[in-house]
Design an enzyme around this catalytic site. Structure first.
Site, PDB file in Angstrom:
ATOM      1  N   SER A   1      17.786 -24.309  42.373  1.00 42.67           N
ATOM      2  CA  SER A   1      16.992 -23.365  43.167  1.00 42.67           C
ATOM      3  C   SER A   1      17.857 -22.795  44.295  1.00 42.67           C
ATOM      4  CB  SER A   1      15.730 -24.056  43.691  1.00 42.67           C
ATOM      5  OG  SER A   1      14.799 -23.111  44.162  1.00 42.67           O
TER       6      SER A   1
ATOM      7  N   GLU B   1       9.646 -21.730  34.586  1.00 44.86           N
ATOM      8  CA  GLU B   1       9.941 -21.945  36.005  1.00 44.86           C
ATOM      9  C   GLU B   1       8.734 -21.694  36.912  1.00 44.86           C
ATOM     10  OE1 GLU B   1      12.812 -22.826  37.497  1.00 44.86           O
ATOM     11  OE2 GLU B   1      14.383 -22.502  35.997  1.00 44.86           O
TER      12      GLU B   1
ATOM     13  N   HIS C   1       9.722 -25.306  37.303  1.00 44.82           N
ATOM     14  CA  HIS C   1      10.814 -25.341  38.263  1.00 44.82           C
ATOM     15  C   HIS C   1      11.014 -26.767  38.786  1.00 44.82           C
ATOM     16  CE1 HIS C   1      13.455 -23.330  41.121  1.00 44.82           C
ATOM     17  NE2 HIS C   1      12.879 -23.930  42.134  1.00 44.82           N
TER      18      HIS C   1
END
Length: 521
Positions: A209, A331, A431
């Site tokens: 990320s 995600e 995610h």
């Protein structure tokens, strides 16, 4: 496993003592751990918004057996889920942690070991290198790797930029402090990691990320040149930077939230404010539309990041680098699963959201294409697919193409498609899901809540953990530990071969290429 006061290692500023943990049935090697080792001075007073300054030397042996303080920030639900226990936030936060199987260069007769430096995520506003999921013990014990996790300044502390609005305040505030903190940590690795058994010429940066966004920025940062040989970008690329104009908007909102004049006097006052007021104003000024529009992120057109990272790598600034990159399959379910507004989204709202960043015609065409792909799919599920591509897969593909054009060496792509059964399955393959598998930390606090407790998890962790370690050793994720899995081919912009990890492990050629080609090149 027995734990005791461990060996003493030398740093450029003085000796440190860590902990020693013996090998056991789940760890092949003894591991020494050093925590809270400073790589820069505390961000106190005049240094709060300035580029990092090298740590002050010490003479006595420094205690590195306990976690150091972390960067002041707003506590996030995700950090709590990832096992963080109300960590101490402090100005003395620019520190790092080291796990090593041999805290002496070449110790144990094995020669200098590859180094993996983890840059944590958290949308540039939360997180720390001491989060339990990022514990590097298993990499060190099972794969003979030295692991480093770092802290860096977040929010306005890390990414406030007054350079154009208040140009006479350059001596008071530096742009991109968070990015410069990462460079400073990598310089510490270059200077010191040999004393911890690591090879400063074989450094892999890896992150997820905002950690991967950071690596994307570092690929275009002149000061980071030569500080790492390989890069692993998990769910992030080089798209999350601000133009000077965007940075000015965030700066203006920040000063307004504090009630300070946007001039030299106001900038000088920042050093004396309560840190809680700075963090609150940083949060107020965010004004973000979600993961695709972050207020606090590196700014281009600055000395530390002169041009967009994509342009830099296309021009060959990182030729010869080895790169492994990828995303999870869904995600955006992390961000939509518990958002009540997601249930009411329809085609018109999808177009409206896309128009925030795309032209009207492009937004309409993309929405129509995805809706037509599966007419029976709900608009909410279609939005997950679109947003996953927009925020993660499309930027990753653009960066890969730029790296390939700029002469990157080995390149490998992955997709993590295993779906978690947690929370009734609403998160899917969301995610951050791959993180505990990569570190083989399925036993850490909070992991079962996120992944469930199914026995199939360990086989997946074995594959990812081994692949990441093999890449750090050789620039190639293939290795003996992947026996039974298909060979992982190199990525190129034609085939786009992708190693896909789920209930089964397979190689997919040009996965969902038609969808990706809808986006602007």
């Amino acid at each position: 496993m027995s734990v005791s006061a461990g060996p003493i290692a030398s740093t450029r500023s003085g000796p440190v003592i860590g902990l020693w943990r013996s090998a056991d049935e789940s760890h092949r090697r003894d591991v020494s751990e050093f925590s809270g080792v400073p790589f820069a001075q505390p961000i106190t007073g005049a240094l709060r918004f300035r580029a990092p300054v090298r740590e002050v030397p010490w003479t006595e042996v420094r205690d590195a057996t306990r976690t150091g303080g972390i960067v002041p920030q707003v506590t996030s639900a995700l950090s709590t889920m990832m096992g963080s226990k109300a960590p101490i936030t402090t100005d003395d936060c620019l520190n790092l942690n080291v796990w090593t199987p041999a805290p002496a260069a070449g110790g144990g007769g094995g020669g200098a070991r590859p180094v993996m430096v983890w840059i944590h995520g958290g949308a540039y506003v939360t997180g720390s290198g001491s989060t339990p999921w990022y514990n590097g013990r298993r990499f060190a014990a099972n794969h003979d790797v030295v692991v480093v996790t770092i802290n860096y300044r977040l929010g306005a502390l890390g990414y406030l930029d007054v350079s154009r609005l208040v140009p006479d305040a350059a001596d008071l505030a530096s742009p991109n402090c968070g990015l410069l903190d990462q460079v400073a940590a990598l310089e510490w690795v270059r200077d010191c990691i040999g004393s911890f058994g690591g090879d400063p010429a074989n450094v892999t940066v890896f992150g997820e990320s905002a950690g991967a966004f950071s690596i994307g920025a570092l690929l275009g940062t002149p000061a980071a040149s030569g500080l790492f040989r390989r890069a692993i970008l998990q769910s992030g690329a080089a798209a999350h930077t601000s133009t000077p104009e965007q940075a000015d908007e965030s700066t203006t909102r920040f000063f307004a939230a504090l009630g300070l004049p946007l001039d030299r006097t106001g900038v000088r006052a920042l050093a004396d404010l309560e840190i809680t007021d700075v963090i609150a104003a940083s949060q107020t000024a965010s004004g973000s539309d979600g993961a695709s529009a972050l207020a606090w992120q590196p700014t281009t057109g600055t000395e530390s990041l002169p041009i967009a990272p994509l342009d830099a790598v296309s021009a060959g600034t990182r030729s010869g680098i080895d790169v492994l990159f990828g995303t999870t399959r869904e995600e955006m379910r992390m961000f939509t699963a518990f958002d009540p507004s997601s249930a009411s989204i329809d085609a018109a709202r999808i177009v409206g959201r896309l128009r925030r960043t795309l032209t009207d015609d492009t937004a309409s065409e993309i929405a129509a294409g995805y809706l037509a792909d599966d007419p029976d799919r709900s608009a909410a599920d279609t939005w997950v697919e679109i947003a996953t591509d927009q925020v993660f897969r499309w930027p990753a593909d653009r960066l890969a193409r730029a790296l390939h054009a700029g002469g990157a060496n080995h390149m490998f792509a992955y997709e993590f498609e295993w779906a978690t059964p947690a929370f009734g399955g609403v998160l899917g393959s969301c995610h951050a899901l791959e993180i505990p598998f990569v570190f083989d930390n399925l036993h850490e606090r909070g992991v079962e809540m996120f992944t469930g407790s199914g026995p199939e998890r360990q086989a997946i962790a074995d594959v990812l953990h081994q692949a990441w370690a093999s890449f750090a050793h050789h620039g190639d994720p293939n290795g003996e530990g992947l026996a039974g899995a298909p060979a992982w081919p190199q990525w190129d912009p034609v085939d786009r071969s992708t190693f896909t990890v789920g209930a089964e492990v397979r190689v997919v050629t040009d996965p969902r290429g038609e969808q990706l080609r809808r986006w602007p090149s």
